[in-house]
Design a protein around this motif. Structure first.
Motif, PDB file in Angstrom:
ATOM      1  N   PRO A  21      54.546  51.004  39.035  1.00  0.00           N
ATOM      2  CA  PRO A  21      54.355  50.270  40.027  1.00  0.00           C
ATOM      3  C   PRO A  21      55.592  49.899  40.792  1.00  0.00           C
ATOM      4  CG  PRO A  21      54.131  48.920  38.080  1.00  0.00           C
ATOM      5  CD  PRO A  21      54.160  50.184  37.832  1.00  0.00           C
ATOM      6  N   VAL A  22      55.413  49.784  42.356  1.00  0.00           N
ATOM      7  CA  VAL A  22      56.478  49.467  43.057  1.00  0.00           C
ATOM      8  C   VAL A  22      57.082  47.871  42.640  1.00  0.00           C
ATOM      9  CG1 VAL A  22      57.479  49.067  45.525  1.00  0.00           C
ATOM     10  CG2 VAL A  22      56.023  50.781  44.815  1.00  0.00           C
ATOM     11  N   ASN A  23      55.852  47.032  42.504  1.00  0.00           N
ATOM     12  CA  ASN A  23      56.299  45.752  41.887  1.00  0.00           C
ATOM     13  C   ASN A  23      54.933  45.289  41.318  1.00  0.00           C
ATOM     14  OD1 ASN A  23      54.251  44.633  43.787  1.00  0.00           O
ATOM     15  ND2 ASN A  23      55.988  45.209  45.711  1.00  0.00           N
ATOM     16  N   ILE A  24      55.382  44.245  40.205  1.00  0.00           N
ATOM     17  CA  ILE A  24      54.114  43.652  39.771  1.00  0.00           C
ATOM     18  C   ILE A  24      54.165  42.009  39.776  1.00  0.00           C
ATOM     19  CG2 ILE A  24      53.293  43.166  37.185  1.00  0.00           C
ATOM     20  CD1 ILE A  24      54.880  45.554  36.390  1.00  0.00           C
ATOM     21  N   THR A  25      52.761  41.745  40.402  1.00  0.00           N
ATOM     22  CA  THR A  25      53.105  40.422  40.931  1.00  0.00           C
ATOM     23  C   THR A  25      51.887  39.776  39.925  1.00  0.00           C
ATOM     24  OG1 THR A  25      52.889  41.000  43.179  1.00  0.00           O
ATOM     25  CG2 THR A  25      51.752  38.922  42.766  1.00  0.00           C
ATOM     26  N   ARG A  26      52.005  38.363  39.630  1.00  0.00           N
ATOM     27  CA  ARG A  26      51.217  37.858  38.880  1.00  0.00           C
ATOM     28  C   ARG A  26      51.033  36.434  39.306  1.00  0.00           C
ATOM     29  NH1 ARG A  26      51.336  38.529  33.210  1.00  0.00           N
ATOM     30  NH2 ARG A  26      52.894  40.313  32.585  1.00  0.00           N
ATOM     31  N   GLN A  27      49.881  35.913  39.326  1.00  0.00           N
ATOM     32  CA  GLN A  27      49.151  34.636  39.730  1.00  0.00           C
ATOM     33  C   GLN A  27      48.571  34.062  38.701  1.00  0.00           C
ATOM     34  OE1 GLN A  27      45.776  34.148  42.732  1.00  0.00           O
ATOM     35  NE2 GLN A  27      47.634  33.996  44.020  1.00  0.00           N
ATOM     36  N   ASP A  28      48.665  32.639  38.585  1.00  0.00           N
ATOM     37  CA  ASP A  28      48.156  31.914  37.345  1.00  0.00           C
ATOM     38  C   ASP A  28      48.248  32.676  36.075  1.00  0.00           C
ATOM     39  OD1 ASP A  28      47.484  29.970  39.228  1.00  0.00           O
ATOM     40  OD2 ASP A  28      45.486  30.789  39.562  1.00  0.00           O
ATOM     41  N   GLN A  29      49.606  33.349  35.877  1.00  0.00           N
ATOM     42  CA  GLN A  29      49.997  33.933  34.439  1.00  0.00           C
ATOM     43  C   GLN A  29      48.857  35.071  34.300  1.00  0.00           C
ATOM     44  OE1 GLN A  29      49.794  30.918  31.267  1.00  0.00           O
ATOM     45  NE2 GLN A  29      51.662  30.104  32.014  1.00  0.00           N
ATOM     46  N   GLU A  30      48.360  35.784  35.468  1.00  0.00           N
ATOM     47  CA  GLU A  30      47.634  37.111  35.148  1.00  0.00           C
ATOM     48  C   GLU A  30      48.244  38.110  36.275  1.00  0.00           C
ATOM     49  OE1 GLU A  30      43.270  36.938  34.384  1.00  0.00           O
ATOM     50  OE2 GLU A  30      43.484  35.155  35.785  1.00  0.00           O
ATOM     51  N   ARG A  31      48.208  39.462  35.818  1.00  0.00           N
ATOM     52  CA  ARG A  31      48.628  40.397  36.661  1.00  0.00           C
ATOM     53  C   ARG A  31      47.683  40.616  37.932  1.00  0.00           C
ATOM     54  NH1 ARG A  31      50.888  45.428  33.051  1.00  0.00           N
ATOM     55  NH2 ARG A  31      52.764  44.280  32.219  1.00  0.00           N
ATOM     56  N   VAL A  32      48.166  40.575  38.989  1.00  0.00           N
ATOM     57  CA  VAL A  32      47.316  40.712  40.185  1.00  0.00           C
ATOM     58  C   VAL A  32      47.614  41.609  41.123  1.00  0.00           C
ATOM     59  CG1 VAL A  32      46.380  39.247  42.282  1.00  0.00           C
ATOM     60  CG2 VAL A  32      46.619  38.073  40.242  1.00  0.00           C
ATOM     61  N   THR A  33      46.713  42.408  41.739  1.00  0.00           N
ATOM     62  CA  THR A  33      47.063  43.585  42.692  1.00  0.00           C
ATOM     63  C   THR A  33      46.224  42.887  43.877  1.00  0.00           C
ATOM     64  OG1 THR A  33      45.330  44.929  42.086  1.00  0.00           O
ATOM     65  CG2 THR A  33      47.599  45.459  41.277  1.00  0.00           C
ATOM     66  N   THR A  34      46.787  43.152  45.312  1.00  0.00           N
ATOM     67  CA  THR A  34      45.971  42.980  46.419  1.00  0.00           C
ATOM     68  C   THR A  34      45.806  43.978  47.155  1.00  0.00           C
ATOM     69  OG1 THR A  34      47.966  42.862  47.641  1.00  0.00           O
ATOM     70  CG2 THR A  34      47.337  40.811  46.506  1.00  0.00           C
ATOM     71  N   LEU A  35      44.495  44.129  47.939  1.00  0.00           N
ATOM     72  CA  LEU A  35      44.174  44.703  48.932  1.00  0.00           C
ATOM     73  C   LEU A  35      43.757  43.942  50.101  1.00  0.00           C
ATOM     74  CD1 LEU A  35      42.832  47.569  49.727  1.00  0.00           C
ATOM     75  CD2 LEU A  35      40.579  46.731  48.785  1.00  0.00           C
ATOM     76  N   VAL A  36      44.599  44.364  51.201  1.00  0.00           N
ATOM     77  CA  VAL A  36      44.607  43.602  52.411  1.00  0.00           C
ATOM     78  C   VAL A  36      43.503  44.269  53.457  1.00  0.00           C
ATOM     79  CG1 VAL A  36      45.756  42.459  54.392  1.00  0.00           C
ATOM     80  CG2 VAL A  36      46.758  42.422  51.982  1.00  0.00           C
ATOM     81  N   VAL A  37      42.839  43.651  54.251  1.00  0.00           N
ATOM     82  CA  VAL A  37      41.779  44.439  55.162  1.00  0.00           C
ATOM     83  C   VAL A  37      41.918  43.549  56.420  1.00  0.00           C
ATOM     84  CG1 VAL A  37      39.755  45.094  55.430  1.00  0.00           C
ATOM     85  CG2 VAL A  37      40.316  45.109  53.227  1.00  0.00           C
ATOM     86  N   ASP A  38      42.185  44.525  57.297  1.00  0.00           N
ATOM     87  CA  ASP A  38      42.306  43.904  58.906  1.00  0.00           C
ATOM     88  C   ASP A  38      41.153  44.413  59.564  1.00  0.00           C
ATOM     89  OD1 ASP A  38      44.714  42.368  59.117  1.00  0.00           O
ATOM     90  OD2 ASP A  38      45.538  44.236  58.670  1.00  0.00           O
ATOM     91  N   LEU A  39      40.675  43.816  60.535  1.00  0.00           N
ATOM     92  CA  LEU A  39      39.261  44.075  61.403  1.00  0.00           C
ATOM     93  C   LEU A  39      39.522  44.612  62.595  1.00  0.00           C
ATOM     94  CD1 LEU A  39      36.689  41.411  60.088  1.00  0.00           C
ATOM     95  CD2 LEU A  39      37.175  43.722  58.985  1.00  0.00           C
ATOM     96  N   LYS A  40      38.818  45.350  63.218  1.00  0.00           N
ATOM     97  CA  LYS A  40      39.047  45.751  64.902  1.00  0.00           C
ATOM     98  C   LYS A  40      38.299  44.479  65.517  1.00  0.00           C
ATOM     99  CE  LYS A  40      38.240  50.663  63.649  1.00  0.00           C
ATOM    100  NZ  LYS A  40      37.438  52.096  63.831  1.00  0.00           N
TER     101      LYS A  40
END
Length: 825
Positions: free
Chosen positions: A572-591
């Protein structure tokens, strides 16, 4: 060595690093014999350009609590002097100046407020047909605003976009109390009462009504002050400002307006008024027709009830079809484009890819529409490193000219998306790297789970599902790409037998390939880092890692591959944690708009969230994985939930205020019917204009709870006063409705027209408040029209037959001055 021993960089080569065996026996080993010592620059990790020219960026931030505009103006004023002090020929350009947007927004809101003052004056002049009377009421606006500034200063508030927007919205409301008071005084003067007596009796007769209407309007803002989240933060200053302004306007209406009326509406001036001009003929015609229509509706109350119920029911069904979003995105004249070369690319390759993207942007945005094109490729240091994705990524910033000289920002962004699709090897996202509202994109899906391989497969599958939706413009997954990496796994039992700590081996690998700060060299009052690392030749081959020497506790040297396993792979390019858990994000933009079955539909964040939740609930999630919907979607759900609660609380507070004023529970119930009638207007307004309902529009609906009831309060207060003189319910409300028609129309029209400039969304920063103004305009139009018939009908049904507990007050009515219920007047 002492600081003064080395006079040049070459002297560093004389450092003794060990002993060697020579012809004469043991001889000293110098650093220059085993290393190359070079005075140069660190390896380039970041490229900054403006219009294809190398540049240096300088970010200036104000101190906490200081004025942003003054700080920016001071810096800009100092630039010519700084340029004179620099010997080299240096050109500078301003990439981003926050004060420009602030000044433009404040200037636009100020112009809107001034236009509201002018509109209010001409409306009053048209109804009263008296220049002095219109001037008296118009004077209440600057007096109220100036006094409000003083109150804000004493409360340690600042004049910002939000607080000034509150004043711009309040301009139409500031004259409501003054209109009711002056209209009653003006009417008594027309009947022949003296200026002094008319001022006292006219103000006294409506003092309870204007006080109640002001308190109801103020009370609706109290729940907003306690709304949590970003909505409470955004609208706190606005709510407080409007409350201050309305409180001041009430004091001005009950003191300053009667004072001016007693002086400026003297006998000599009233005699000069042309009798034919005293009555506004169109209004006389309107009041006659209104009187006949009111009498007809009072005789057929069931028709009014059925029609009202049908309209409200139809509005509820129509409201379910309206699109919603969190905040309407304004045109801030700034375009962000994020470009990424394939992960693992060096800075040179990333720069070449970004250059191609820049060429596409320059094709889409002609020079006349842009100020510059600023390119930032690579990875910065310090604060800048927070926003860096790596040496393979870059951000392109394009400040645009003002919105009235080009096409919209949304159109430009969509054109860029279509143009950069053909750039090979580039992953391009057209949106800011961070959201000022705190979220990332319209919807941010957080996937929680420890296994990164499963997380990546899960995220990529969901990304394809989102991209298949017609309303989605972009979907960016945090683990979309993997970075080539070299994994070193230690043979710990072997390391232990040789007496080699695993930490020392890891530190040696880091020093060899990443480098290590060994000290600092001083020269000419400046200090320079001394960095020790492998030569670049030995850092280009993975086999060099395997052959890297490791020293055992006995002093023997062995290659790293004897005590560790070195494997090339992807990670992975980076490893993100939130509340001591590993988290990945999917960002969605609308038209903003999209096509479905040949029909054009508007962006609907609320409907998209509903569909997304249904999809995620039915999705086969692996064991140990959970999800959370964040970004603007989370802010949307939280804000609308609490603003809906604030709406309910505001209705309760308005009811309580009216109950205390009228000392009755029935009469507030009659007036509160105006609220659903106002909501009817809001729904119809947004349906006709095809504008999306956002958070500011909901704030406007809450405002309507306090504004829409004002007309009903004035009418019922007048009816109660007439009933104390012996009139029955029906006769009293019919006469009071005719009597208060002029102030009702005047207050409503001034409020509506004063908000029209804001509702048009013209100028910088106006789009953010357009929804609020449109809510008030649509709701007040419907509430005014329907209240004129529904409230009198409700009064005849629910008002007590025997009026009790009505406080004694100066009535301001004289016998024979009020037309009978059957009169056309």
């Amino acid at each position: 060595q002492s600081r003064g021993k080395y006079q040049s960089v070459d002297d560093i080569g004389e450092v003794l690093v060990g002993m060697k065996t020579g012809p004469m026996g043991a001889e000293p080993l110098r650093l220059k014999e085993v290393a190359e010592i070079r005075d140069g620059f660190r390896e380039e990790q970041r490229v900054l350009e403006v219009d294809h020219e190398p540049t240096i960026w300088l970010f200036v931030r104000k101190q906490s609590g200081e004025n942003t505009v003054k700080a920016a103006q001071s810096v800009i004023a100092s630039l010519p002097e700084i340029r004179r002090d620099i010997v080299a020929d240096v050109e500078y350009k301003i990439l981003w100046d926050q004060s420009q947007f602030i000044n433009a927004s404040l200037g636009n809101l100020s112009q809107t407020a001034l236009m509201g003052v002018a509109i209010s004056f001409f409306v009053l002049l048209g109804f009263l047909r008296s220049f002095r009377s219109a001037l008296i009421v118009a004077t209440a606006i600057p007096v109220s605003v100036i006094t409000t500034f003083f109150v804000m200063d004493q409360a340690d508030m600042t004049l910002n976009i939000i607080s000034l927007a509150g004043l711009a919205l309040a301009v139409g409301l500031l004259v409501d109390n003054a209109i009711v008071v002056l209209e009653n005084i003006f009417r008594l003067r027309e009947k022949g009462l003296g200026a002094w007596e008319a001022a006292i009796q006219g103000a006294g007769a409506v003092s309870t009504a204007v006080t109640a209407s002001t308190l109801t309007t103020i009370s609706v803002f109290v729940p907003i002050l306690f709304v949590p989240g970003i909505a409470g933060v955004m609208f706190f200053d606005m709510a407080v400002t409007i409350c201050f302004a309305l409180a001041v306007s009430l004091i001005v209406a009950l003191t300053f307006i009667p004072l001016l009326a007693s002086r400026l509406l003297g006998d000599r001036y009233v005699k000069k008024i042309n009798p034919s001009a005293r009555r506004f003929r169109p209004f006389k015609w309107l009041r006659g027709h209104y009187g006949r229509a009111l009498d007809w509706s009072l005789k057929r109350r069931w028709v009014v009830g059925v029609a009202t119920g049908s309209v409200i029911a139809g509005t509820v069904l129509l409201a379910l079809l309206l699109p919603t979003e969190f905040m309407t995105e304004g045109d801030d004249s700034f375009v962000f484009v994020q470009s990424e070369a394939p992960v693992g690319s060096n800075i040179t390759e990333a720069h070449e890819v970004c250059d191609e993207v820049v060429s596409c942007i320059e094709d889409v945005i002609p020079p006349a529409n842009r100020k510059m094109v600023a390119l930032d490729v690579g990875m910065g240091e310090g604060f800048a490193a927070i926003f860096s994705e790596g040496v393979h990524a870059g951000t392109i910033r394009v400040p645009l000219v003002s919105s009235d000289k080009r096409r919209s920002k949304a159109e430009i962004e969509e054109a860029i998306r279509q143009r950069v699709k053909d750039v090979p090897g580039a992953k391009v996202v057209v949106r800011p790297p961070f959201d000022m509202m705190g979220g990332a994109g319209d919807l941010e899906l957080l996937i929680r789970g420890h296994d990164l391989k499963i997380s990546r497969a899960l995220g990529l599958a969901l990304k394809q599902k989102f991209l298949a939706m017609p309303e989605v413009s972009e979907a960016v997954y945090s683990m979309d790409d993997q970075k080539p990496e070299v994994s070193i796994t230690f043979d710990r039992p072997k390391l232990a037998s040789l007496g080699i700590p695993a930490s020392s081996v890891g530190s040696a690998v880091s020093t060899a390939f990443m480098g290590r700060l060994a000290g600092r060299y001083s020269e000419g009052g400046e200090e320079y880092d001394i960095k020790v690392r492998y030569d670049k030749v030995y850092r280009m081959d993975v086999d060099e890692i395997r052959r890297m020497p490791v020293v055992s506790a006995q002093g023997s040297v062995i290659p790293l591959m004897n005590v560790a396993r070195v494997v090339e792979g992807l990670g992975p390019v980076n490893i993100t944690r939130q509340d001591q858990e590993r988290v990945t994000t999917l960002v969605v933009d609308l038209k903003d708009t999209y096509q479905v079955d040949g029909k054009t539909k508007r962006k609907d964040l609320g409907g998209f969230i509903t569909r997304t939740n249904e999809m995620l609930e039915n999705y086969p999630w692996p064991r140990g994985f959970t999800y959370h919907v964040g970004g603007s979607a989370e802010d949307f759900m939280t804000s609308f939930k609490y603003l809906g609660l604030a709406f309910a609380v505001s209705i309760l507070l308005v009811f309580m205020v009216m109950a205390s004023q009228f000392e009755s529970l029935r009469q507030p119930f009659i007036i509160i019917v105006s609220v659903p009638l106002a909501v009817v207007g809001v729904v119809v307004m947004f349906t006709i204009t095809r504008v999306t309902i956002d958070m500011t529009a909901l704030i406007g609906v809450i405002m309507l709870v306090g504004i829409a009831v004002n007309n009903g309060i004035v009418m019922i207060d007048a009816a109660n006063q007439l009933r104390t003189e012996g009139h029955g319910r029906r006769e009293a409300i019919a006469q009071a409705s005719r009597l208060r028609l002029r102030p009702v129309l005047m207050t409503s029209i001034t409020t509506i027209l004063a908000m029209v400039p804001l509702a048009l969304g013209i100028g910088e920063g106006s789009a953010s408040w357009m929804g609020m103004a449109m809510s008030v305009i649509g709701g007040l139009i419907a509430a005014t029209f329907l209240t004129l018939f529904v409230v009198p009908t409700m009064y005849t049904l629910f008002a007590s037959r025997n009026l009790r507990n009505v406080p004694e007050r100066i009535s301001g009515f004289e016998q024979g001055s009020i037309p009978p219920a059957t009169s056309s007047e």
